[in-house]
Scaffold this active site. Sequence first.
Site, mmCIF file in Angstrom:
data_model
loop_
_atom_site.group_PDB
_atom_site.id
_atom_site.type_symbol
_atom_site.label_atom_id
_atom_site.label_comp_id
_atom_site.label_asym_id
_atom_site.label_seq_id
_atom_site.Cartn_x
_atom_site.Cartn_y
_atom_site.Cartn_z
ATOM 1 C CD1 TRP A 197 -2.691 1.776 0.570
ATOM 2 C CD2 TRP A 197 -2.007 1.784 2.622
ATOM 3 N NE1 TRP A 197 -3.207 2.693 1.052
ATOM 4 C CE2 TRP A 197 -3.035 2.850 2.325
ATOM 5 C CE3 TRP A 197 -1.784 1.702 3.933
ATOM 6 C CZ2 TRP A 197 -3.484 3.859 3.393
ATOM 7 C CZ3 TRP A 197 -1.939 2.659 5.012
ATOM 8 C CH2 TRP A 197 -3.103 3.625 4.728
ATOM 9 C CG ASP A 214 -2.411 -2.341 7.153
ATOM 10 O OD1 ASP A 214 -3.221 -2.088 7.723
ATOM 11 O OD2 ASP A 214 -1.656 -1.597 6.324
ATOM 12 C CE LYS A 225 -10.890 -0.137 0.709
ATOM 13 N NZ LYS A 225 -10.078 0.624 1.861
#
Length: 441
Positions: free
Chosen positions: A165, A246, A282
């Site tokens: 990311w 993460d 999300k």
Amino acid sequence: MPQSYSVEATTPFSRLSIIKAHMDGYIPTVFHADHVPQAPEDPLFGLMAAYRKDDFEKKVDLGIGAYRDNNAKPWVLPVVKQADEILRKDPNLNHEYLPIAGLADFTSAAQKLILGADSPAIKEKRVVSFQTISGTGAVHLGGLFLSRFYPRPSNQPIYFSSPTWANHNQIFTNVHLPIKPYPYFSPQTKGLDFEGMRSTIENAPEGSIILLHACAHNPTGVDPTRDQWKEIAKVMRARNHFPFFDTAYQGFASGDLENDAWAIRYFVDQGFELIIAESYAKNFGLYGERAGAFHFVTGAGRDAQNTIDRISSQLAILQRSEISNPPAYGARIASLVLNDPTLFKEWKANLRTMAGRIIDMRKALRSKLEELNGKEGSWKHITDQIGMFSFTGLTEKQVLKIREDAHVYMTKNGRISMAGLNTGNVEYTAKAIEKVVRETQ
């Protein structure tokens, strides 16, 4: 007698230029371009802006990392609407500050969601949790804590996957943690470069911090198998590395909350001390509410409670200096759902809807691409990958060409958001991809 300094010696401007500036009615800035250069535009948000300006009727947005329904519209989860209605009618609802650590009902439920309700670490009170500004804030809090308190040589880096990311680079650099990649994605197989990953982790300096994506790796959609996770844990244990997980897609990746948390729970079961950065953007569709959680798990031992108390005290100081108190609304929504059995059941159904639609789009895109080029299995990586994103294998040249010719928008590295596909545009997208692959090397 105090020493005096001339204007010329203490500022970048001469006395004459200052007088002239005053006469002209302006005061020049001290922040010259040499000191504050123009920063490049964020690639993803620049892509979003370009898409919005495009007036082509059949344009396709495969860049944004947010769920869209089959009509290409943002989807408010039905369970979120229910929780919102409950909050709206609550006569005791107020807008007072939350504690520094956040909403306790939310953080305790978040612990159970990611670690398991029967987790020994929770029962033994070896976990401390803080509510954060989504997953970004949790990663930042973890990076800041490790930068301040993790015992390591000052130049020892934190390792993360190549690619990862994009914001990981900026977050860890900003908290003065040197960064170094480990191999992850294989352009040849369009899958995991497991040997490269394992070898680099094995040869990293002892006690290195290793950042790991728990599931639905961003940006590739490629995850290790459970056997590979076990091997990674074995290598990290032998080298006394520190895991930093993460996780932004629990339940959203496969539609199964337990499955998507497996790697983290395995590492905890193996006795690792570790950090978890958790996003609720999300899986709840709470993108703008910035609900997230940070968890620190310490190993079992007689001094575990004291360790957690000390760590918690320092985290509170860091949180206080950064955001003081986290925002309430998103956490209240998530807390209601996580703590109510009926709403929780409804949420799991909503997750299966989102994950299921993305899986269907993967199948549809692969099928149409292979139908167009007549080579069965040549786009197998589309369905092998998981979660919101897929690394298509398109080059930057092809990405720019497909944007220009077909108005299909994706990031320059060929990553697409599967949520941007639907039954109305998947064939158009497949034809555009097949054409650019055929015509552009």
